[in-house]
Design a protein around this motif. Structure first.
Motif, PDB file in Angstrom:
ATOM      1  N   THR A   1       0.833  -1.197   0.000  1.00 55.33           N
ATOM      2  CA  THR A   1       0.000   0.000   0.000  1.00 55.33           C
ATOM      3  C   THR A   1       0.867   1.247   0.000  1.00 55.33           C
ATOM      4  OG1 THR A   1      -1.989  -0.914   0.926  1.00 55.33           O
ATOM      5  CG2 THR A   1      -1.508   1.342   1.522  1.00 55.33           C
ATOM      6  N   LYS A   2       0.415   2.216  -0.799  1.00 52.49           N
ATOM      7  CA  LYS A   2       1.217   3.428  -0.947  1.00 52.49           C
ATOM      8  C   LYS A   2       0.471   4.618  -0.353  1.00 52.49           C
ATOM      9  CE  LYS A   2       1.914   5.066  -5.144  1.00 52.49           C
ATOM     10  NZ  LYS A   2       2.469   5.214  -6.493  1.00 52.49           N
ATOM     11  N   TYR A   3       1.155   5.368   0.493  1.00 51.25           N
ATOM     12  CA  TYR A   3       0.601   6.596   1.047  1.00 51.25           C
ATOM     13  C   TYR A   3       1.222   7.757   0.297  1.00 51.25           C
ATOM     14  CZ  TYR A   3      -1.157   3.572   4.668  1.00 51.25           C
ATOM     15  OH  TYR A   3      -1.826   2.569   5.320  1.00 51.25           O
TER      16      TYR A   3
ATOM     17  N   VAL B   1      -3.999   2.744  -2.579  1.00 49.36           N
ATOM     18  CA  VAL B   1      -3.291   4.010  -2.775  1.00 49.36           C
ATOM     19  C   VAL B   1      -4.094   5.063  -2.026  1.00 49.36           C
ATOM     20  CG1 VAL B   1      -2.484   5.713  -4.429  1.00 49.36           C
ATOM     21  CG2 VAL B   1      -2.430   3.286  -5.023  1.00 49.36           C
TER      22      VAL B   1
ATOM     23  N   TYR C   1       1.829  -0.630  -9.658  1.00 57.15           N
ATOM     24  CA  TYR C   1       0.377  -0.790  -9.627  1.00 57.15           C
ATOM     25  C   TYR C   1      -0.224  -1.052 -11.002  1.00 57.15           C
ATOM     26  CZ  TYR C   1       1.095   0.689  -4.909  1.00 57.15           C
ATOM     27  OH  TYR C   1       1.539   0.740  -3.620  1.00 57.15           O
TER      28      TYR C   1
ATOM     29  N   HIS D   1      -2.129  -4.373   7.661  1.00 59.11           N
ATOM     30  CA  HIS D   1      -1.380  -3.524   8.586  1.00 59.11           C
ATOM     31  C   HIS D   1      -2.319  -2.596   9.338  1.00 59.11           C
ATOM     32  CE1 HIS D   1      -1.158  -0.934   4.894  1.00 59.11           C
ATOM     33  NE2 HIS D   1      -1.280   0.056   5.763  1.00 59.11           N
TER      34      HIS D   1
ATOM     35  N   ASN E   1       3.979   9.758   2.410  1.00 63.55           N
ATOM     36  CA  ASN E   1       4.800   9.394   1.261  1.00 63.55           C
ATOM     37  C   ASN E   1       5.610   8.118   1.484  1.00 63.55           C
ATOM     38  OD1 ASN E   1       5.816   9.820  -1.354  1.00 63.55           O
ATOM     39  ND2 ASN E   1       7.690  10.692  -0.494  1.00 63.55           N
ATOM     40  N   SER E   2       4.910   7.040   1.795  1.00 66.13           N
ATOM     41  CA  SER E   2       5.610   5.799   2.134  1.00 66.13           C
ATOM     42  C   SER E   2       4.868   4.597   1.582  1.00 66.13           C
ATOM     43  CB  SER E   2       5.716   5.653   3.652  1.00 66.13           C
ATOM     44  OG  SER E   2       6.504   6.677   4.181  1.00 66.13           O
ATOM     45  N   ILE E   3       5.538   3.455   1.672  1.00 61.98           N
ATOM     46  CA  ILE E   3       4.925   2.190   1.300  1.00 61.98           C
ATOM     47  C   ILE E   3       4.899   1.300   2.531  1.00 61.98           C
ATOM     48  CG2 ILE E   3       5.647   0.055   0.186  1.00 61.98           C
ATOM     49  CD1 ILE E   3       5.857   1.522  -2.386  1.00 61.98           C
ATOM     50  N   VAL E   4       3.736   0.729   2.806  1.00 63.36           N
ATOM     51  CA  VAL E   4       3.560  -0.105   3.990  1.00 63.36           C
ATOM     52  C   VAL E   4       2.887  -1.386   3.555  1.00 63.36           C
ATOM     53  CG1 VAL E   4       2.519  -0.230   6.293  1.00 63.36           C
ATOM     54  CG2 VAL E   4       3.274   1.976   5.406  1.00 63.36           C
TER      55      VAL E   4
END
Lengths: 377, 400
Positions: free
Chosen positions: A287-289, A305, B270, B286, B296-299
């Motif tokens: 998952t991207k924030y 996203v 994606y 998560h 601005n991150s990937i989790v």
């Protein structure tokens, strides 16, 4: 493990019609990435039960798609593995064109398949129960107490009005079943309720189903368990770790939300060593924030996203939350798209729902709203 | 009976990756985690199946255990085929000799029998240390159209950087007339990506000849390609325009991870028409708590975040405690950043613990390098970890 599993995929569908219109109880999505059947399947597999029959009734396409070959549960096997048993209807014998409507009728329709099971014991499970239970302990208890039937129960404090869908089991101090209340009316206080998981000897199950067939019985609880109290050795087994029985849409919503407020529930379902809950792999990217969205108290699956605000919500795989959008107290199923500046509160969106830009949808925690699959708002 | 395959891929995955230091101490480079839930090798393997190449030999040598286990029967990549599929090919003992893979060409030479079982017309040579999405089938069509003996995928690089690469000097029709390994004065900016398609027979002839030359270093770039050019074989360059990154150094591995971030990232994971497959763990989604922030991150799955995460990549089951700060960093699976700890411009390898209150790294602007914490370490308050240090088990005592 000398036991085989039988899972009922459709029983209780009518309790939660919002989510079962296009799927079985078994394939109701839960906790971001699971389907309800994942708990029954994983519980069995984690206890080395690897010959599992899933009884399907109607609209089981989503279930078949979910299970596939069974490899995600390590059930793609040469011996045993997973088998879906659709209704067995022969063209010439189907006078009344009837599919089963009760557990007993479901068993009757697959008695032929059951008689081919090699294992001595059978674990029966429904899909409306969410728990992570060590079935090998249950089986050991069943054997040690030389029971004919063992029924898993949970001790609860019932409030009289809401729990009409539960089956109440009474037992004595030796844990022997003394009474079964199938349609409880106005019963409250501390009670044991059925978690719809049983252990039974295979030959006994076949005898009972044949006997019921001969007598025209229809209810498993009333006609089989109820009529045999005092005749057979029937025990209760208490599962007092976390469990939930999904009995209505509101109850589904509340159970989902309790995952957010109570970390112990998450731990007792998903973080028990050697007892993971398996599910179908979807190969989502992580998952991207994007930017600095505000995320609080939320469970989020992979493949999302997120650019907007998410609070106290559950996001399934592939969900998109646009800029300036707000999602509160909501459950968004797979591939839901929340466009920019939309606002959601207490909403359950089914798969592939699109909420267009600026749309505001707000309900109340006690009465969440459900948006049907593929709808655009 | 084995059906004929048009093209068999051979993936060179034996490299040690010594410039990744502690990250490859116990793991082969292709098995190094990347991008939240992948390993480096997922990219070439996914490219193969997406290009409809379903027969892949993976040549392993250095620390193969983790890599073998990861590849397994190839099921995650749909490479568990009845005919073909993925095969792990370690060096083996033959009747007359037993030897390690001496070089890239020798590794393929030792597996001529494997390739021949499928009787392919073409052999695709790949390496397991690049991050990119590429349609090998399009390259194969090009190879056939050009009627080439060998086609080499090339990437345009800035002239200033060309001397770091193997450079293909080409004619107007893209045929190669010269190959220069790391030239001081590059004549072209077409850098070899280490991806080759050979006609099988030609390849075998040159491999066998190369093996007979005791002075050869048995390397594709150093020996096979120059030998083919000398003999006047038709070699073509195939231009690739997409994202491609060699993740052979700590710096480039960090950069490639950061290239995944943002609304329009340099490298897009994606794209559903070109999925990257990986071996999945049965982990819950998560959770981000009240005190947690993520920007601005990937989790990914299994993470629990109660601290502040910014401009970072978190792998599965990472725990970030309350008040902890993670910035410009990559945290590998299972590591724990305890409450109040601070991790900046760092890579923390798997299952390590950064204890409460410990400060690792420095703001990116002030740091002269990335701090790397090895796997299964516990960094406590009494340790002084210098900025840009490489910390592994042996080095740990130096920091107390």
């Amino acid at each position: 493990m000398n036991a085989a599993g039988i899972i009922f995929s459709n029983l209780h569908d009518q309790r939660i019609t919002e989510l079962t219109r296009q799927r079985t109880m078994a394939s109701i999505p839960f906790a971001c990435r699971y389907r309800l059947i994942d708990f029954a399947l994983s519980n069995m597999v984690n206890s080395d039960i690897t010959n599992i029959n899933v009884i399907a009734h109607y609209n089981y396409h989503s279930l078949m798609d979910h299970i596939g070959t069974g490899k995600n549960w390590d059930l793609a096997r040469r011996t045993g593995g997973i088998k879906i048993l659709p209704p067995y209807i022969t063209a010439y014998a189907n006078h009344d064109n009837a599919l089963y409507s009760t557990r007993l009728e479901a068993l009757k329709s697959v008695i032929f398949s059951i008689s081919h099971i090699q294992e001595e014991l059978i674990v029966l499970s429904d899909c409306d129960v969410i728990c992570n239970i060590d079935i090998s302990k249950l089986i050991k208890y069943h054997i040690d107490s030389s029971a004919d039937i063992t029924m898993v129960v949970k001790s609860v404090n019932l409030s009289s009005y809401i729990d009409e869908n539960h089956i109440i089991v009474k037992s004595n101090n030796k844990k022997e079943i003394t009474d079964i209340i199938t349609y409880p009316v106005d019963i409250s206080g501390p009670q044991d309720i059925s978690l719809n998981i049983w252990v039974i000897r295979k030959d006994l199950l076949i005898t009972m189903v044949n006997d019921a067939l001969a007598h025209g019985y229809v209810s498993f609880h009333r006609d089989i368990i109820g009529k045999n109290i005092g005749k057979l050795r029937m025990q209760v087994y208490n599962h007092n770790e976390y469990s939930a029985v999904i009995s209505s849409f509101n109850n589904y919503y509340a159970t989902s939300m309790s995952l957010l407020s109570n970390p112990d529930i998450r731990r007792s379902l998903f973080e028990i060593a050697d007892r993971p809950i398996f599910t179908k792999v979807r190969n989502s990217a992580p998952t991207k924030y994007v930017g600095s969205p505000l995320i609080t108290d939320s469970l989020i699956a992979d493949g999302c996203v997120i650019e907007g605000t998410v609070d106290n919500s559950i996001l399934f795989r592939g969900v998109k939350v646009g800029q300036g959008a707000t999602v509160k107290n909501s459950i968004l199923f797979q591939d839901t798209v929340i466009s920019n500046n939309a606002y959601l509160n207490c909403v359950v969106t089914d798969k592939n729902v699109v909420i267009r830009e600026g749309v505001v949808l707000s309900a109340h925690q006690t009465m969440p709203i459900h948006i049907e699959k593929n709808k655009m708002i | 009976m084995i059906k004929k395959k048009e093209c068999v891929a051979m993936l060179l995955a034996g490299g040690q990756g010594s410039r990744l230091y502690t990250l490859t101490e116990k793991t082969a480079k292709p098995a190094v985690p990347f991008g939240g839930k992948y390993r480096i090798i997922d990219f070439p393997l996914s490219n193969c199946i997406n290009s409809r190449i379903d027969t892949v030999g993976v040549l392993t040598q250095y620390q193969p255990l983790g890599l073998n286990e990861y590849i397994g029967n190839g099921e995650p990549w749909d490479l568990d085929r009845v005919y073909g599929g993925v095969r792990v090919l370690p060096p083996y003992q033959a009747q007359k000799s037993a030897s390690w893979y001496k070089g890239t060409a020798n590794a393929i030479y030792q597996n001529i029998n494997f390739i021949d079982r499928y009787d392919p017309d073409y052999v695709l040579i790949l390496s397991g240390d690049h991050i990119y999405k590429m349609d090998y089938n399009a390259m194969l069509q090009y190879h056939k159209e050009k009627n080439a003996a060998c086609t080499i995928a090339v990437l345009e690089v800035p002239l200033s950087e060309a001397s770091r690469f193997g450079i293909m000097n080409t004619n107007a029709d893209n045929s190669v007339y010269e190959f220069e390994e790391k030239p001081k004065n590059p004549k072209s900016t077409k850098a070899s990506m280490g991806i080759y398609i050979f006609n099988k027979k030609t390849l075998f002839d040159y491999l066998i000849a190369d093996e007979k030359d005791p002075k050869s270093s048995n390397d594709f770039g150093k020996n096979i390609i120059p030998a083919m050019l000398n003999s006047g074989e038709k070699l073509f360059a195939y231009s690739f325009n997409g994202y491609w990154k060699d993740v052979g150094t700590i710096q480039s591995l960090w950069e490639a991870n950061m290239d995944l971030l943002g609304k329009n990232p340099k490298f897009n994971l994606y794209d559903r028409s070109w999925r990257i497959y990986f071996r999945n763990n049965p982990l819950p989604p998560h959770f981000i708590g009240k005190s947690g922030t993520v920007s601005n991150s990937i989790v990914t799955e299994g993470c629990e975040i109660f601290g502040a995460v910014a401009d970072s990549v978190l792998f599965n089951s990472v725990k970030i405690g309350e008040g902890a700060v993670v910035k410009d960093s990559i945290i590998f699976p299972g590591s724990v950043i305890e409450p109040g700890a601070n991790v900046e411009y760092s890579i923390v390898d798997s299952n390590s613990v950064i204890s409460a209150g410990v400060h690792i790294g420095a703001p990116k602007e002030n740091a002269d390098g990335i701090t790397v914490i090895g796997s299964n370490l516990k960094i406590t308050n009494n340790m002084k970890i210098p900025i840009a240090a490489m910390v592994n088990e042996n080095a740990l005592s130096n920091f107390i």
